[in-house]
Design an enzyme around this catalytic site. Structure first.
Site, PDB file in Angstrom:
ATOM      1  N   HIS A 163      25.945 -11.386 -18.217  1.00  0.00           N
ATOM      2  CA  HIS A 163      25.060 -11.034 -19.327  1.00  0.00           C
ATOM      3  C   HIS A 163      24.205  -9.848 -18.895  1.00  0.00           C
ATOM      4  CE1 HIS A 163      21.856 -11.341 -22.300  1.00  0.00           C
ATOM      5  NE2 HIS A 163      22.648 -12.159 -22.991  1.00  0.00           N
TER       6      HIS A 163
ATOM      7  N   HIS B 104      27.233  -6.544 -24.655  1.00  0.00           N
ATOM      8  CA  HIS B 104      26.215  -6.831 -23.642  1.00  0.00           C
ATOM      9  C   HIS B 104      26.587  -8.014 -22.742  1.00  0.00           C
ATOM     10  CE1 HIS B 104      25.191 -10.060 -26.372  1.00  0.00           C
ATOM     11  NE2 HIS B 104      24.395 -10.559 -25.434  1.00  0.00           N
TER      12      HIS B 104
END
Length: 168
Positions: free
Chosen positions: A86, A71
């Site tokens: 992110h 992620h």
């Protein structure tokens, strides 16, 4: 030549331009609905509300971190800028589901090169938000930072940030 003869260091490139790593709507970092990013605890930057699930490198550099959950990814540009991308908020809880990495730590990358893909619909369904912060994690080493005024960004094309690192 003179510098080499006398043992002086070559001057390192200190300017950097970050292209958008995603296609989507540009959002001020202060508007990210997560205080860690909005209050710049990890550094200054910008965010993208993605319209497709592809992340590309914003710079020429090296992959220095790739979370096992896929992620988030860290890149160090050739000039020394450290960037964290992110994808979404609370996406760590997805434990990698819906994410596919296309690079590994240590890989040299070029601006516009595909780093990871993700299932945007799955993130919309299972995470707090799809908004994706793009943070300069070594902000303390920045002399100047300019954020480009853009409403929409195209991955690998739209210049979002330009900066100059402090000379060491």
């Amino acid at each position: 030549m003179f510098k080499k003869l006398f043992g002086l260091q070559e001057e390192k490139q200190t300017e950097d331009t970050l292209l958008s790593p995603l296609t989507g709507k540009v959002v001020a970092i202060e508007e990210v609905p997560d205080p860690t990013f909005a209050q710049k605890m990890m550094g200054d930057g910008i965010a993208i509300e993605p319209t497709e699930g592809v992340v590309v490198s914003p710079v020429d550099g090296e992959i220095v971190q790739f979370f096992h959950t896929k992620h988030a990814i860290g890149i160090k540009s050739n000039a020394g800028t450290e960037i964290l991308i992110h994808v979404g908020l609370e996406t760590v809880n997805m434990k990698g589901e819906g994410f596919e990495g296309h690079v590994e730590v240590g890989d040299k990358v070029s601006a516009g090169q595909k780093l990871l893909t993700f299932d945007l619909d799955l993130i919309k369904e299972r995470a707090a938000s799809t908004i994706t912060p793009v943070v300069i994690t070594n902000s303390d080493q920045i002399e100047t930072l300019n954020k480009r005024a853009a409403d929409e960004a195209v991955k690998g094309e739209t210049a979002l940030l330009s900066l100059e690192l402090k000379k060491v």
